[in-house]
Design an enzyme around this catalytic site. Structure first.
Site, PDB file in Angstrom:
ATOM      1  N   SER A 183       1.467   4.841  12.377  1.00 31.17           N
ATOM      2  CA  SER A 183       1.308   3.544  11.724  1.00 31.17           C
ATOM      3  C   SER A 183       2.605   3.005  11.133  1.00 31.17           C
ATOM      4  CB  SER A 183       0.246   3.635  10.618  1.00 31.17           C
ATOM      5  OG  SER A 183       0.570   4.669   9.704  1.00 31.17           O
ATOM      6  N   GLY A 206      -2.492   6.135  13.004  1.00 27.95           N
ATOM      7  CA  GLY A 206      -3.305   7.341  12.961  1.00 27.95           C
ATOM      8  C   GLY A 206      -2.886   8.427  13.931  1.00 27.95           C
ATOM      9  N   ASN A 212       0.950  12.071   9.775  1.00 25.90           N
ATOM     10  CA  ASN A 212      -0.506  12.218   9.693  1.00 25.90           C
ATOM     11  C   ASN A 212      -0.925  13.682   9.732  1.00 25.90           C
ATOM     12  OD1 ASN A 212      -1.395   9.453   9.507  1.00 25.90           O
ATOM     13  ND2 ASN A 212      -0.740   9.193  11.624  1.00 25.90           N
ATOM     14  N   ASP A 218      -1.599   1.168  -0.748  1.00 27.18           N
ATOM     15  CA  ASP A 218      -2.024   2.545  -0.479  1.00 27.18           C
ATOM     16  C   ASP A 218      -0.941   3.563  -0.821  1.00 27.18           C
ATOM     17  OD1 ASP A 218      -0.184   2.244   1.574  1.00 27.18           O
ATOM     18  OD2 ASP A 218      -1.672   2.257   3.173  1.00 27.18           O
ATOM     19  N   HIS A 246       2.254   3.133   3.214  1.00 30.62           N
ATOM     20  CA  HIS A 246       2.853   2.252   4.216  1.00 30.62           C
ATOM     21  C   HIS A 246       3.799   1.234   3.586  1.00 30.62           C
ATOM     22  CE1 HIS A 246      -0.903   3.702   6.123  1.00 30.62           C
ATOM     23  NE2 HIS A 246      -0.107   3.807   7.178  1.00 30.62           N
TER      24      HIS A 246
END
Length: 220
Positions: free
Chosen positions: A51, A85, A114, A195, A198
């Protein structure tokens, strides 16, 4: 019986040497007058990431991979094969098809984040990255490895081992490495999305500058 007008063995060898010298000089002249190009075609860069490279939470045109296009020569093709992801296992599975389809000169690997956030085994992450690197180099492509870090709440031992994966591989396989893709970004709330994982659109040009110097060296 040998004919009188036939060349002796030594005379024939002397003539052959003269022809080879003349051909070599001619070839050097042709090479010297030919403009340098990256391989036989214009360079291709394949970005295989998650991502962070797929412009998660922002417009695609604002993502660092898209911004990178304006920082390299116009004849350079950049293929963004990043998926939000994505894990190292997923990237390893997709890579052979991508290499066959695009035949890149440089493969930029931005994966592992991830895996770390999910607490996957360190050696499993490293082995997947190593296989992606060797699979790429076996096609003749160069590899640029983008390092990543994870939050400290995963424990000092795990977070340090995760980060060291990238330096270990770079040292072992003699690879160019960007130690931390989000250098000068992570921890800065004004450059991170809500979040906390990112980066925002404002952070994307900084990512470009983190990657660009090493990438330019590889292109040159």
């Amino acid at each position: 019986m040998m004919k009188k007008n036939s060349l002796s063995w030594s005379q024939g060898l002397h003539l052959l040497r003269n022809k080879l010298v003349a051909y070599s000089v001619f070839s050097l002249i042709i090479l010297a007058s030919t403009p340098f190009s990256y391989g036989s075609t214009d360079p291709k860069i394949l970005v295989l990431g998650d991502s962070l490279s797929a412009a998660y939470g922002i417009a695609q045109k604002e993502g660092w991979v898209n911004l990178l296009k304006s920082q390299v020569s116009s004849d350079t093709t950049i293929i963004n094969a990043s998926i939000s992801g994505e894990t190292t296992a997923g990237g390893l599975q997709r890579l052979p098809t991508l290499l066959k389809e695009h035949q890149p000169d440089i493969v930029v690997i931005e994966l592992g984040g991830n895996d770390g956030l999910r607490g996957y085994p360190i050696l499993s992450i490293r082995n997947n990255l190593k296989q992606m690197i060797t699979t790429s180099t076996q096609t003749g492509a160069q590899v640029l490895l983008l390092g990543m870090k994870i939050p400290p709440n995963y424990g000092k031992r795990y977070t340090q081992a995760f980060e060291q994966n990238y330096t270990v591989l770079a040292d072992e396989l003699d690879l160019p490495l960007i130690p931390f893709l989000l250098e000068s970004i992570a921890g800065n709330t004004s450059l991170m999305q809500k979040d906390g994982i990112h980066p925002t659109a404002e952070a994307q040009p900084i990512i470009v500058q983190n990657v660009l110097p090493m990438l330019r060296e590889m292109l040159d």
